[in-house]
Enzyme design. Structure first.
Site, PDB file in Angstrom:
ATOM      1  N   PRO A  45       0.839  -1.211   0.000  1.00 26.21           N
ATOM      2  CA  PRO A  45       0.000   0.000   0.000  1.00 26.21           C
ATOM      3  C   PRO A  45       0.868   1.253   0.000  1.00 26.21           C
ATOM      4  O   PRO A  45       1.973   1.242   0.551  1.00 26.21           O
ATOM      5  CB  PRO A  45      -0.781  -0.117   1.327  1.00 26.21           C
ATOM      6  CG  PRO A  45      -0.629  -1.539   1.759  1.00 26.21           C
ATOM      7  CD  PRO A  45       0.689  -1.998   1.229  1.00 26.21           C
ATOM      8  N   ASP A  46       0.365   2.305  -0.631  1.00 22.76           N
ATOM      9  CA  ASP A  46       1.074   3.571  -0.512  1.00 22.76           C
ATOM     10  C   ASP A  46       0.664   4.224   0.810  1.00 22.76           C
ATOM     11  O   ASP A  46      -0.016   3.619   1.633  1.00 22.76           O
ATOM     12  CB  ASP A  46       0.809   4.480  -1.715  1.00 22.76           C
ATOM     13  CG  ASP A  46      -0.653   4.913  -1.825  1.00 22.76           C
ATOM     14  OD1 ASP A  46      -1.406   4.699  -0.868  1.00 22.76           O
ATOM     15  OD2 ASP A  46      -1.027   5.466  -2.870  1.00 22.76           O
ATOM     16  N   PHE A  47       1.063   5.456   1.021  1.00 24.73           N
ATOM     17  CA  PHE A  47       0.816   6.081   2.316  1.00 24.73           C
ATOM     18  C   PHE A  47      -0.417   6.968   2.339  1.00 24.73           C
ATOM     19  O   PHE A  47      -1.177   6.942   3.293  1.00 24.73           O
ATOM     20  CB  PHE A  47       2.041   6.909   2.740  1.00 24.73           C
ATOM     21  CG  PHE A  47       3.234   6.061   3.077  1.00 24.73           C
ATOM     22  CD1 PHE A  47       3.413   5.582   4.350  1.00 24.73           C
ATOM     23  CD2 PHE A  47       4.164   5.725   2.109  1.00 24.73           C
ATOM     24  CE1 PHE A  47       4.498   4.783   4.675  1.00 24.73           C
ATOM     25  CE2 PHE A  47       5.258   4.935   2.414  1.00 24.73           C
ATOM     26  CZ  PHE A  47       5.418   4.460   3.697  1.00 24.73           C
ATOM     27  N   ARG A  48      -0.637   7.738   1.270  1.00 23.55           N
ATOM     28  CA  ARG A  48      -1.623   8.814   1.362  1.00 23.55           C
ATOM     29  C   ARG A  48      -2.904   8.618   0.577  1.00 23.55           C
ATOM     30  O   ARG A  48      -3.797   9.450   0.646  1.00 23.55           O
ATOM     31  CB  ARG A  48      -0.966  10.137   0.930  1.00 23.55           C
ATOM     32  CG  ARG A  48       0.086  10.602   1.928  1.00 23.55           C
ATOM     33  CD  ARG A  48       0.772  11.875   1.479  1.00 23.55           C
ATOM     34  NE  ARG A  48       1.641  12.394   2.540  1.00 23.55           N
ATOM     35  CZ  ARG A  48       2.835  11.909   2.824  1.00 23.55           C
ATOM     36  NH1 ARG A  48       3.323  10.912   2.105  1.00 23.55           N
ATOM     37  NH2 ARG A  48       3.547  12.400   3.809  1.00 23.55           N
ATOM     38  N   ASN A 119      10.943   5.065  -1.532  1.00 25.11           N
ATOM     39  CA  ASN A 119      10.443   3.798  -1.001  1.00 25.11           C
ATOM     40  C   ASN A 119      11.471   3.109  -0.112  1.00 25.11           C
ATOM     41  O   ASN A 119      12.683   3.220  -0.329  1.00 25.11           O
ATOM     42  CB  ASN A 119      10.029   2.874  -2.136  1.00 25.11           C
ATOM     43  CG  ASN A 119       8.948   3.492  -3.002  1.00 25.11           C
ATOM     44  OD1 ASN A 119       8.184   4.345  -2.536  1.00 25.11           O
ATOM     45  ND2 ASN A 119       8.870   3.091  -4.250  1.00 25.11           N
ATOM     46  N   ASP A 121      11.165  -0.286   0.405  1.00 26.29           N
ATOM     47  CA  ASP A 121      10.906  -1.711   0.168  1.00 26.29           C
ATOM     48  C   ASP A 121      12.064  -2.462  -0.492  1.00 26.29           C
ATOM     49  O   ASP A 121      12.017  -3.687  -0.633  1.00 26.29           O
ATOM     50  CB  ASP A 121       9.642  -1.897  -0.676  1.00 26.29           C
ATOM     51  CG  ASP A 121       9.624  -1.035  -1.939  1.00 26.29           C
ATOM     52  OD1 ASP A 121      10.678  -0.921  -2.598  1.00 26.29           O
ATOM     53  OD2 ASP A 121       8.565  -0.482  -2.272  1.00 26.29           O
ATOM     54  N   HIS A 138      14.794   8.072   1.586  1.00 23.86           N
ATOM     55  CA  HIS A 138      14.188   7.924   2.909  1.00 23.86           C
ATOM     56  C   HIS A 138      14.662   6.655   3.605  1.00 23.86           C
ATOM     57  O   HIS A 138      14.005   6.146   4.504  1.00 23.86           O
ATOM     58  CB  HIS A 138      12.664   7.944   2.794  1.00 23.86           C
ATOM     59  CG  HIS A 138      12.129   9.252   2.283  1.00 23.86           C
ATOM     60  ND1 HIS A 138      10.856   9.415   1.780  1.00 23.86           N
ATOM     61  CD2 HIS A 138      12.717  10.479   2.192  1.00 23.86           C
ATOM     62  CE1 HIS A 138      10.677  10.664   1.404  1.00 23.86           C
ATOM     63  NE2 HIS A 138      11.797  11.332   1.639  1.00 23.86           N
ATOM     64  N   CYS A 149      23.814   3.812  19.988  1.00 32.60           N
ATOM     65  CA  CYS A 149      25.271   3.741  19.801  1.00 32.60           C
ATOM     66  C   CYS A 149      25.679   3.526  18.348  1.00 32.60           C
ATOM     67  O   CYS A 149      26.856   3.612  18.017  1.00 32.60           O
ATOM     68  CB  CYS A 149      25.870   2.641  20.670  1.00 32.60           C
ATOM     69  SG  CYS A 149      25.517   0.953  20.108  1.00 32.60           S
ATOM     70  N   GLY A 210       4.794   7.628  -9.680  1.00 29.74           N
ATOM     71  CA  GLY A 210       4.190   7.116  -8.459  1.00 29.74           C
ATOM     72  C   GLY A 210       4.434   7.924  -7.208  1.00 29.74           C
ATOM     73  O   GLY A 210       4.658   7.365  -6.141  1.00 29.74           O
ATOM     74  N   ASN A 233       1.893   8.821 -13.462  1.00 32.07           N
ATOM     75  CA  ASN A 233       1.237   8.971 -12.167  1.00 32.07           C
ATOM     76  C   ASN A 233      -0.277   8.860 -12.331  1.00 32.07           C
ATOM     77  O   ASN A 233      -0.804   8.915 -13.465  1.00 32.07           O
ATOM     78  CB  ASN A 233       1.585  10.341 -11.564  1.00 32.07           C
ATOM     79  CG  ASN A 233       1.784  10.314 -10.075  1.00 32.07           C
ATOM     80  OD1 ASN A 233       2.231   9.311  -9.510  1.00 32.07           O
ATOM     81  ND2 ASN A 233       1.463  11.409  -9.409  1.00 32.07           N
TER      82      ASN A 233
END
Length: 368
Positions: A45-48, A119, A121, A138, A149, A210, A233
């Site tokens: 799944p995407d986030f938004r 992503n 993944d 990210h 540490c 995407g 997109n």
């Protein structure tokens, strides 16, 4: 290097024009920028996205807000929320998409300069794209370190700990360990800033796919180039469509990139590369697992969240019952103690009577 002139009289360029440009020899440095939308076809799944996005489906994790699952401060307080999600999204369960294999096509043809991905993944890696061609803006699940540490934990060890439903902890200092995913409150990888400027200046074609282009500084990258751009997109984002050499293709990323590959004459190569990414499993594994869809992933996350909530409720109920039982046991023990004391007193009184009777009989015997 070959030169290519975009037509100026027949309107804005289309995908056929971009295919001619891509295969003309004028393109040597393709820079790709992608988001979660290229992995949805893999079942991630995407986030938004409304209803199907992760943020819309994390309410059952009892988070103060959806993004907290990726907040470093919240992770320190409640790491199990992240690891519940990570268990469902961990690499190895998902196959790269056609788009991921298209990136590999560009690499094999010697024109891929870099792919910048939001992503986590690692599907670019699984598709065969070289590490040096990838910038995971990210972070990703590829490596894991202690947040205190900095000691590294191997992938196999972390995965085993997760499978045992335990929270990975550092053997050196006891701190929490997490994959090298950039959480809110953490800096982006140094590699992102080290390569960004040179890559954008060298790019002669940028492909964006995407992504909602809402998270900065990644969101600003496409606007920093002056070369032709393609957007694959579900909706128009950023400043796409405002330049004469922009091409916007709306729809599923896999379908759109297949079309581009076909127009370039690379369709067969794309299919062959994608076929190699199939996850090979035994018949037993296929019967048990099958291919996960986005809905199944979300259902698994929600089920795990429900089980955790029920587990917490069960703990509370058990604690209450234990408290009640402690009271009952005290009462029974006190009762038994009273009964024992009464028996002891009665036995003592009987012994006294027997002694008194013996003394009486002895006295009588003496008198006789």
């Amino acid at each position: 290097m070959a030169k290519f002139k975009f037509p100026t009289t027949s309107g804005p360029p289309d995908l056929s024009t971009m295919a001619k440009y891509l295969t003309s020899g004028a393109v040597r440095n393709v820079v790709i920028m992608v988001g979660a939308g290229i992995s949805t076809a893999a079942g991630i799944p995407d986030f938004r996205s409304p209803k199907t996005g992760l943020y819309d489906n994390l309410s059952r994790l009892n988070l103060p807000y959806a993004e907290a699952v990726f907040d470093i401060d919240y992770f320190r307080k409640r790491p199990e929320a992240f690891y519940m999600l990570a268990h469902e999204l961990y690499p190895g369960k998902f196959r790269p998409t056609v788009f991921h294999s298209f990136v590999k096509v560009l690499q094999d043809r010697g024109v891929l300069r870099r792919v910048y991905t939001q992503n986590i993944d690692t599907l670019e890696r699984i598709a065969g794209v070289s590490d040096d061609k990838i910038v995971e803006a990210h972070g990703s699940f590829a490596e894991n370190h202690c947040i205190d540490c900095g000691s590294e934990m191997g992938k196999n060890e972390l995965e085993q700990t997760m499978n045992e439903n335990k929270i990975p902890r550092c053997k050196r200092c006891g701190g929490l360990v997490k994959p090298d995913i950039v959480f809110f409150g953490e800096a982006l990888p140094a590699r992102f800033f080290k390569l960004m400027t040179a890559d954008l200046q060298a790019a002669d074609l940028v492909i964006v796919a995407g992504t909602s282009l809402q998270v900065h500084p990644f969101a600003s990258l496409p606007s920093q180039v002056s070369c032709p751009r393609i957007l694959f997109n579900l909706e128009t984002v950023g400043d796409f469509g405002r330049r004469k050499t922009d091409v916007v293709v709306l729809g599923p990323c896999d379908e759109s990139v297949r079309e581009l590959a076909g127009k370039c004459g690379w369709g067969k190569q794309l299919d062959e590369l994608w076929s190699k990414t199939a996850i090979v499993k035994s018949i037993e594994e296929e019967e048990v697992e099958g291919a996960k869809t986005q809905k199944e992933v979300l259902d698994s996350i929600n089920k795990a969240a429900e089980e955790e909530t029920m587990g917490e409720q069960k703990k509370d109920e058990d604690a209450g019952e234990n408290a009640d039982n402690v009271g009952d046991e005290t009462f029974v023990t006190a009762t038994e103690s009273v009964e024992v004391d009464e028996v002891t007193v009665a036995a003592g009184q009987l012994e006294i009577r027997e002694e008194q009777q013996k003394e009486k009989e002895t006295a009588q015997g003496v008198r006789l």
